[in-house]
Write an enzyme that holds these catalytic residues in place. Structure first.
Site: not given
Ligand code: GGG
Length: 329
Positions: A119, A170, A202, A226, A230
Site C-alpha cells: 500500500y 509470508k 496462507d 485487509d 474480510d
C-alpha cells in the site's frame, strides 16, 4: 465534551450509514461535527476525490468518522489514513450473540500495519506489457506496530484471556520484506516479554475458519490485514459487522471495514452496525470509555433481539436499525 469530529460519508452506502453513527454520537455526547466530502461523487463534480478543505478538516479535527470510497479508494482512504498519521488499523471481528454466524466462537482483533507494504503507493507501468509494484517494509514501522500490539495485549484490550498475539507473514517466500516484518515484530515482543506465535498467512487463512478459538490478536502486514479481516467477516455474519479504527499518536480515523456496496446502495437497507461500532471506537479513542461501552451494548442488544437489515436475514431499514440502537442508549 466539545471535541471536533470531521464527518466524511464518502460514496455508496457510506451516505446511508454515517448519518446513523452521527446521530448516535450526538445522542451520547456534545460534539462539534464538521461535514466534508471525498470520493467518486466529489471527483466527478470537482475533478479531485479529496479536496484540500477535506484534508484540512481531518487534520484540524480530534477524530474523523469516514464511510466508504469506491473507485477512488486509493485517492481517498490512503491519504486520509496518512492525514491522521495512523500507523495501525484495528479491526475487531466478533460473532455477536443472536447473529447467525458461520463460526460463532470467533472473537479476534486484527492489528494491521497501516503505512507501508504493497500500500506504499510505488506502482508503475514500465511498458505496454509490464507493471510493477514496490513493496516497502521498514523495521521501524514494524517495530512501532509491535509496540502497539504489546501495549494492546498488556492493557487487556484483546478478547478475554488474551496473553499474547499471533504474527502472520509470508517470510518463507518474501524473505527480505516479510522476513524483516516478522523479525522486527517478534523481537519487540521478546524484549517486552509478550508471548507470540507465528503463522504463514496462507496457513492462517485455512486455520482461522477451522479453529477460530485458537486466535485472539493477530498482527499482519498491510494487505494481509485487509484480506484476512474480510475473511473473518465471513465467519461472523458479514462485513456489516466489522468496525475499524486507524490510530495515530494524536488523531484517529474511524470507518467500517466495508466499502460502498454498490449492489444495495440507495435502497436504505445497509447495516449501520459496523459504522456505529466504529463510532464506539472513536468514543473510546477520545477517552469516553463508558459512552463507547454504552454504544457497544446498544448495538449488541439490537443484534440480539432487535430489527435486522437484510444482510442479517431481516427486513428492517438502515433508519429503523439506527432508531432501535438510539432507543437503547
Ligand atoms: N470503509 C472503508 C472502505 O471504503 N473500504 C473499501 C476499501 O477499498 N478498503 C481497502 C482498505 O481498507 O485498505
Amino acid at each position: 465534551m466539545s471535541e471536533e469530529i470531521a464527518v466524511i460519508p464518502g460514496d455508496g452506502i457510506g451516505q446511508e450509514v454515517v448519518p446513523v453513527a452521527v446521530d448516535v454520537l450526538d445522542a451520547v455526547g456534545d460534539f462539534e461535527f464538521v461535514h466534508a466530502d471525498a470520493g467518486d461523487a466529489v471527483k466527478a463534480e470537482t475533478g479531485t476525490a479529496l479536496p484540500a478543505e477535506t484534508r484540512e478538516a481531518v487534520e484540524a479535527a480530534d477524530a474523523t468518522l469516514f464511510g466508504a470510497a469506491g473507485e477512488t479508494a486509493a485517492d481517498v482512504i490512503l491519504p486520509l489514513r496518512s492525514a491522521v498519521e495512523s500507523f495501525v488499523n484495528i479491526r475487531p471481528a466478533r460473532a455477536y450473540p443472536g447473529v447467525d454466524a458461520l463460526r460463532p466462537e470467533t472473537d479476534v482483533v486484527f492489528l494491521r500495519e497501516n503505512t507501508e507494504g504493497v500500500y506504499a503507493g510505488h506502482e508503475d507501468d514500465l511498458s505496454d506489457d509490464l507493471s510493477t509494484l514496490t513493496r516497502v517494509v521498514t523495521s521501524s514501522a514494524s517495530r512501532r506496530l509491535a509496540e502497539f500490539a504489546c501495549e494492546f495485549v498488556e492493557a487487556g484490550r484483546g478478547p478475554d484471556g488474551t496473553e499474547g498475539f499471533t504474527v502472520t507473514h509470508k517470510a518463507n517466500v518474501m524473505r527480505k520484506t516479510d522476513g524483516r516484518f516478522r523479525d522486527a515484530v517478534v523481537s519487540v515482543a521478546d524484549e517486552r516479554g509478550v508471548e507470540t506465535d507465528e503463522e504463514l498467512m496462507d496457513a492462517f487463512a485455512t486455520r482461522l475458519p477451522l479453529y477460530p478459538d485458537d486466535y485472539d490478536v493477530v498482527v499482519c502486514p498491510n494487505l494481509a490485514g485487509d484480506v484476512l479481516s474480510d475473511l473473518a467477516a465471513g465467519l461472523v455474519g458479514g462485513l456489516g459487522l466489522l468496525p475499524s479504527a486507524n490510530v495515530g499518536e494524536e488523531r484517529g480515523l474511524f470507518e467500517p471495514v466495508h466499502g460502498t456496496a454498490p449492489d444495495i446502495a440507495g435502497q436504505g437497507v445497509a447495516n449501520p452496525g459496523a459504522t456505529v461500532l466504529s463510532a464506539a471506537m472513536l468514543l473510546e479513542f477520545l477517552g469516553y470509555d463508558e459512552d463507547g461501552q454504552r454504544v457497544r451494548d446498544a448495538v449488541e442488544g439490537v443484534l440480539a433481539d432487535g430489527p435486522r437489515t437484510p444482510d442479517l436475514g431481516g427486513d428492517a431499514t438502515t433508519e429503523q436499525v439506527g432508531d432501535a440502537i438510539i432507543d437503547r442508549l
